[in-house]
Structures are given as structure tokens and as C-alpha cells.
Design a protein around this motif. Structure first.
Motif, PDB file in Angstrom:
ATOM      1  N   ALA A  66       0.846  -1.196   0.000  1.00 56.12           N
ATOM      2  CA  ALA A  66       0.000   0.000   0.000  1.00 56.12           C
ATOM      3  C   ALA A  66       0.882   1.247   0.000  1.00 56.12           C
ATOM      4  CB  ALA A  66      -0.910  -0.007   1.217  1.00 56.12           C
ATOM      5  N   SER A  67       0.615   2.153  -0.938  1.00 52.45           N
ATOM      6  CA  SER A  67       1.483   3.314  -1.116  1.00 52.45           C
ATOM      7  C   SER A  67       0.752   4.386  -1.914  1.00 52.45           C
ATOM      8  CB  SER A  67       2.753   2.903  -1.875  1.00 52.45           C
ATOM      9  OG  SER A  67       3.457   4.017  -2.366  1.00 52.45           O
ATOM     10  N   PRO A  68       0.996   5.653  -1.609  1.00 55.40           N
ATOM     11  CA  PRO A  68       0.468   6.740  -2.466  1.00 55.40           C
ATOM     12  C   PRO A  68       1.162   6.815  -3.823  1.00 55.40           C
ATOM     13  CG  PRO A  68       1.051   7.542  -0.268  1.00 55.40           C
ATOM     14  CD  PRO A  68       1.651   6.175  -0.396  1.00 55.40           C
ATOM     15  N   GLN A  69       2.244   6.038  -4.008  1.00 52.69           N
ATOM     16  CA  GLN A  69       2.966   5.966  -5.277  1.00 52.69           C
ATOM     17  C   GLN A  69       3.652   7.273  -5.642  1.00 52.69           C
ATOM     18  OE1 GLN A  69       3.220   2.939  -6.922  1.00 52.69           O
ATOM     19  NE2 GLN A  69       2.019   2.048  -5.261  1.00 52.69           N
ATOM     20  N   TYR A  74       8.060   2.945  -3.630  1.00 51.64           N
ATOM     21  CA  TYR A  74       9.155   2.982  -2.660  1.00 51.64           C
ATOM     22  C   TYR A  74       8.849   3.950  -1.514  1.00 51.64           C
ATOM     23  CZ  TYR A  74      11.977  -0.190  -5.357  1.00 51.64           C
ATOM     24  OH  TYR A  74      12.443  -1.328  -5.988  1.00 51.64           O
ATOM     25  N   ASP A  75       7.644   4.462  -1.504  1.00 52.35           N
ATOM     26  CA  ASP A  75       7.111   5.223  -0.371  1.00 52.35           C
ATOM     27  C   ASP A  75       6.006   4.353   0.245  1.00 52.35           C
ATOM     28  OD1 ASP A  75       5.917   5.697  -2.961  1.00 52.35           O
ATOM     29  OD2 ASP A  75       4.627   7.211  -2.053  1.00 52.35           O
ATOM     30  N   VAL A  76       6.393   3.486   1.172  1.00 53.54           N
ATOM     31  CA  VAL A  76       5.487   2.455   1.690  1.00 53.54           C
ATOM     32  C   VAL A  76       4.647   3.018   2.832  1.00 53.54           C
ATOM     33  CG1 VAL A  76       5.333   0.166   2.732  1.00 53.54           C
ATOM     34  CG2 VAL A  76       7.117   0.641   1.022  1.00 53.54           C
ATOM     35  N   ALA A 183      12.390  11.761  -1.713  1.00 53.31           N
ATOM     36  CA  ALA A 183      11.350  12.767  -1.947  1.00 53.31           C
ATOM     37  C   ALA A 183      10.748  13.244  -0.619  1.00 53.31           C
ATOM     38  CB  ALA A 183      10.246  12.178  -2.831  1.00 53.31           C
ATOM     39  N   PRO A 184      10.133  14.442  -0.575  1.00 58.50           N
ATOM     40  CA  PRO A 184       9.495  14.911   0.664  1.00 58.50           C
ATOM     41  C   PRO A 184       8.412  13.952   1.157  1.00 58.50           C
ATOM     42  CG  PRO A 184       9.680  16.699  -0.925  1.00 58.50           C
ATOM     43  CD  PRO A 184      10.080  15.457  -1.648  1.00 58.50           C
ATOM     44  N   GLU A 185       7.837  13.176   0.236  1.00 54.79           N
ATOM     45  CA  GLU A 185       6.824  12.191   0.626  1.00 54.79           C
ATOM     46  C   GLU A 185       7.427  10.933   1.233  1.00 54.79           C
ATOM     47  OE1 GLU A 185       5.383  14.646  -2.881  1.00 54.79           O
ATOM     48  OE2 GLU A 185       7.209  13.510  -2.375  1.00 54.79           O
TER      49      GLU A 185
END
Length: 555
Positions: A66-69, A74-76, A183-185
Motif C-alpha cells: 500500500a502506497s500513495p505511489q 518505494y514510499d510504503v 522525496a518529501p513524501e
């Protein structure tokens, strides 16, 4: 859950990673089963027989959680759920079981350096405010300057720009800053907090208990930070570095190794370790740490015999010092596809601007890519393949700016085009996009556009053609699996080999010659050609053309 592998499995197979061919599946670009233009687990499950027939030993999946992608997964946000774009946890469990039934091992990705800014921990930290215990799971700090308007230090993001982002207080006033080396995310985790360590070990157990045979560890050198967060000069980095390859990072992987070895059938730890120092690199592969790591020196090496020989020698020496198997890799989801790289005047991989739109001879690049595969597969250790290279795909460099999605492109203002070009969805069949990537009748286009020229490169178009790249991969992988001389560490350079040619022996009577020079070179008279990268080379040939590799058997 019970271990899905037989307890009586032979010891050499239990250490499958030592000489495995591992195929990287980038889920959103592999196959779309539901027609929304994004690859998913249904698409992968439908094509597991294709992968088994290709002849690989294992599949490595880039993040499917699950991730905002914001950074392609790679932003889990949650390691225990599958992203809805890909499917469900039940589908992932079924995929693992189906792959095992076909003799394929499964490696999943973990990303210890950071999580998503949508992760429950980070949301709690933001809501809790300065000084809260929840903020100690990350790197929150007040800013510098008279009003805290400057970042806490001068660290830069891997993706461009400052590695710090400022938060807002509940009343809307500017708040603390938090560290994000990407990334900031993707806020960085504080591995000095025991809760971070406990959670990641729990995540490993979660997937190992569901049958995963190993984990690939993203950005493995970066989780440990200097708690003082000092400024440093990027042009003359101090020793030790404040966040790359710190000595205390090894404590993390020793704990993970103990956990992995605790299973009846030990699980494998595979590191993404970008380091130039062979001794520092080998430290990650000591017997109580990772089992193997990616060989980026080899990936970065130009198509030059002397340079490749130096890298091969250094690789084998570094791995032998810690008893670990070497690995060989040409492409992945972060680098320019090697058909394109090998068709350029500069055949090395430049991570900075990726030689965007440099003149490329795809025919030459394809010829060298075929030669490079036989060279890789003949070397001792494991080999990694990136999805689509078995089709001869090249880097797609003419994606319209408005369709690019890589944060590198956006954070550098387009000066670095990023990695979208190697992530374009695969062509499976048909004569026009989506080339069977999505099911017939799908209305959503693939998430990145496919070039029309790929009509001749679909798996369907290459099926049954003796000279096709797909047939070549299948043949090479079948022969590698059957050749006893290609098992184990035995390796020796052959004497009397001309300049510009690599020649080595493996086992009894098996050898490999790779001609990287500009002229043909004689083949030995006492050996027969087993397989040649040039489909036009006769098995009774007595000369090895330029940019060609052959496997030989002594009479």
C-alpha cells in the motif's frame, strides 16, 4: 504459517541464491490484468508459466505494498497490505504458492531508510507536534536562522534539492523540519529508536511466514545517521559519512540475518549496496550479515575488455574474502536499459543525466547485449535480469514531459529526465499499444506510453523464432542450468588470449570467450561452439566476430 518448502530439501538448493538467475518484476509495468493501465498481481499470475519457461530461478518484486505511489511504491504506507492498484494480500499469497509450484523462489522488497508520509507513524508524528514521542521515530528538528526558516543542515536529497521539508503547526504557523533523503513524501526513519527496529523485524517475519524466500533491501547503506546531523562538504566527504555506510548500519543486518537463519529453510537477504570501496562493500556480506548484494561496479562498467576484467577480478576477490557469491547485473528499474547504453559511444552508465538523447545505435547495442548475457551467465555466482531485457527492449527516451512521473524529473526541473524510460509497460502481443499489456477491450491506456516500434518485439512476435532475443534467453538459461561446469566458484582466466578479448574456463572442458575488440579473433581448434550470441555464427566457425560471446566445450 508453516514453511512452504520441504524440510528434506538438498543443502545446495536451500542456498539457491548462490548461483540463481533472478528476474526483476516491476509490477506496475509487467502485465495489467484488470484493464486500468497499471500492471497488477493478476497479470503476473497469468504469466508465471512464461517466467518458468524462460528458465529463471527466482522472481524479485519491486514494492507491491500500500502506497500513495509518490515514488512508484518505494514510499510504503503499510507493509502488511497490497496496494489496491496491484491487488490484495490474498492474491499475493496465492502468487507465492503458484510460483513455488513452478519451482520459482520469491524475493520481496523492503525499504528500511524511509516510509511514506501517509504512513500511520508519520501522520501521528505530525499531529502530535514538537517534542512528542512519535516524532522520535523520524528526524524532526527546528530550523536554523532567526525564525527557523533555514533547514537544519545542508544535506541534499538524492532526487535533487534540499533533504529537508518544513511542517506547519496546528495553528498554521511554520513548524519543525523533517529529513527526507529522497522525496518529501518519503520521511527518513530514525533507526536509533528501538521501535523502528522491532517493526521492521516484524515485517520480515510477516512475509517470510507467507512463503517469501528472501528480501531485497533498498538503499541498504543509508538507514544509520550521525545523530548530530552535521553539515558536510559533498565534494570532500568526511570519514565516516554522516548517512552513507556508517559502521552502525551493520547492527541492523546482523539482527535481520539471525531472524532469516531462524527459519527451517533460511531466507535470503539481498542488498542494494552502492559503494566504490571493495572492502566496505564486502563488509555487508560477512557470514552474519547479507547473503548477496548487487554488483553495481559491473553494471557501471563500460563495454571494454580491460575494464571488465578488472571489475570481474575485484568482484571475485571481494566476495571470496567473506565467502559470499558474486552477482552480475546489467539493468534494473533505476538505470538506462543496457541495449541503449551499449549502443552509445560512452557505454558506461552515468547516474547523473543518463546521457539523455545521446546518439544510439540500437543494432550495435542489441548485438552487445546478447554478448553481455552469455558473459554474465558464464561467470560464477548469481545473475539478475530486468523484465523486458529478454525481449531486447531499449530505453524509451521520447516520453512527453507531461506524462513523465518520476520525481527525479520533477524535482530537477527536467534537467534529469529520470527513470521512466526503463519502466515503460512490457509488450506481450498484437501490433499496436497496449500490445497485450492490458486485456482486450481495456479503455485505460498504459500508465506510460509504449513506442509503436515495439510491435516487432512482443513476446508473441518472438515466439518460435530461432534468432529472436527471447529464444536466445531461453536457450542460454536452459544450457546454464544443465552445465555442471557453471556451478560453484571454479573460475580461471585462459592464457594467451588476445587484447580486447575475455577468455575464461569454468569446470572441466567448458570455457567462454567474449570478443570486445574491433576485429575477429581465431577460435581454438580443439573446442566446439556450444552457444553463440551471434545467431549467424555456425557451430563449426573458426573465427569469433567482434562484439560476440561464445560458450565452448573442449573436445
Amino acid at each position: 504459517m508453516a514453511d512452504q518448502h520441504a524440510a528434506a530439501e538438498p543443502a545446495e538448493h536451500a542456498q539457491w541464491w548462490r548461483d540463481a538467475v533472478i528476474y526483476q518484476v516491476y509490477p506496475r509495468s509487467f502485465a495489467d490484468g484488470d484493464g486500468d493501465g497499471i500492471g497488477d498481481l493478476t497479470g503476473v499470475r497469468d504469466r508465471l508459466p512464461y517466467l518458468a519457461d524462460l528458465g529463471v530461478d527466482a522472481l524479485w518484486f519491486s514494492p507491491w505494498y500500500a502506497s500513495p505511489q509518490a515514488d512508484a511504491g518505494y514510499d510504503v504506507a503499510d507493509y502488511r497490505r497490497i496496494d489496491p492498484a496491484f491487488g490484495t494480500l490474498e492474491q499475493a499469497e496465492a502468487l507465492i504458492a503458484e510460483a513455488h509450484a513452478l519451482g520459482l523462489q520469491i524475493v520481496v522488497d523492503v525499504v528500511p531508510n524511509h516510509v511514506s508520509d501517509r504512513h500511520a507513524w508519520f501522520r501521528e508524528a505530525l499531529a502530535a507536534g514538537p517534542g512528542a514521542e512519535a516524532r522520535d521515530l523520524f528526524w524532526f528538528r527546528p530550523g536554523r536562522g532567526a525564525y527557523g526558516e533555514l533547514p537544519p543542515n545542508d544535506w541534499q536529497s538524492v532526487f535533487g534539492g534540499s533533504a529537508w521539508a518544513r511542517t506547519a503547526n496546528p495553528d498554521g504557523t511554520p513548524g519543525e523540519w523533517y529529513l527526507h533523503l529522497f522525496a518529501p513524501e518519503q520521511p527518513d526513519l530514525n533507526w536509533n529508536n528501538p521501535k523502528v527496529r522491532e517493526e521492521h523485524e516484524s515485517v520480515l517475519r510477516f512475509w517470510f511466514d507467507r512463503g517469501a524466500d528472501g528480501v531485497r533491501i533498498d538503499s541498504a547503506t543509508m538507514p544509520a545517521k550521525d545523530p548530530a546531523l552535521p553539515d558536510f562538504d559533498h565534494t570532500a566527504p568526511p570519514a565516516p559519512h554522516p548517512y552513507i555506510d556508517r559502521d552502525d548500519v551493520h547492527d541492523i543486518y546482523r539482527a535481520w540475518r539471525a531472524l532469516a537463519d531462524g527459519y527451517e529453510r533460511p531466507r535470503a537477504l539481498i542488498g542494494e549496496v552502492w559503494l566504490g570501496d571493495p572492502e566496505r562493500f564486502a563488509a555487508y556480506l560477512r557470514p552474519d550479515e547479507m547473503h548477496s548484494a548487487f554488483n553495481f561496479d559491473y553494471l557501471n562498467c563500460p563495454w571494454d575488455a580491460a575494464a571488465l576484467r578488472r571489475v570481474i577480478d575485484a568482484t571475485l576477490a571481494a566476495h571470496a574474502s567473506v565467502g559470499a557469491p558474486a552477482t552480475w547485473v546489467l539493468s534494473n528499474h533505476d538505470v538506462t536499459r543496457h541495449v541503449t547504453r551499449y549502443g552509445r559511444a560512452d557505454t558506461s552508465f552515468g547516474l547523473s543525466l543518463r546521457q539523455h538523447k545521446a546518439p544510439t545505435d540500437l543494432e550495435l547495442g542489441t548485438r552487445r547485449a546478447r554478448a553481455a548475457l552469455l558473459l554474465d551467465l558464464a561467470l560464477p555466482g548469481g545473475c539478475y535480469l530486468y523484465q523486458g531485457e529478454e525481449l531486447g527492449l531499449w530505453e524509451v527516451e521520447d516520453i512527453p514531459d507531461e506524462l513523465r512521473q518520476d520525481p527525479i524529473f520533477h524535482r530537477t526541473g527536467g534537467t534529469d529526465i529520470g527513470r521512466d524510460g526503463c519502466r515503460v509497460p512490457l509488450p506481450w502481443s498484437g501490433d499496436r499499444p497496449p500490445f497485450g499489456f492490458s486485456p482486450e477491450g481495456a479503455t485505460a491506456p498504459p500508465w506510460l506510453p509504449q513506442p509503436q516500434q515495439w510491435a516487432a518485439y512482443t513476446a508473441q512476435a518472438q515466439e518460435g523464432r530461432a534468432e529472436s532475443m527471447l529464444t536466445f534467453y531461453r536457450t542460454a538459461l536452459r544450457l546454464r542450468r544443465a552445465e555442471r561446469g557453471l556451478r560453484g566458484p571454479d573460475f580461471r582466466w585462459l592464457p594467451g588470449i588476445p587484447a580486447g578479448v575475455l577468455g575464461f574456463a569454468r569446470g572441466d572442458g567448458f570455457s567462454c570467450l567474449a570478443n570486445l575488440s574491433g576485429a575477429a579473433t581465431p577460435l581454438p581448434e580443439d573446442a566446439d561452439v556450444v552457444l553463440a550470441s551471434d545467431p549467424g555464427l555456425d557451430r563449426a566457425a573458426r573465427e569469433l566476430p567482434s562484439d560476440t560471446t561464445v560458450w565452448l566445450r573442449q573436445r
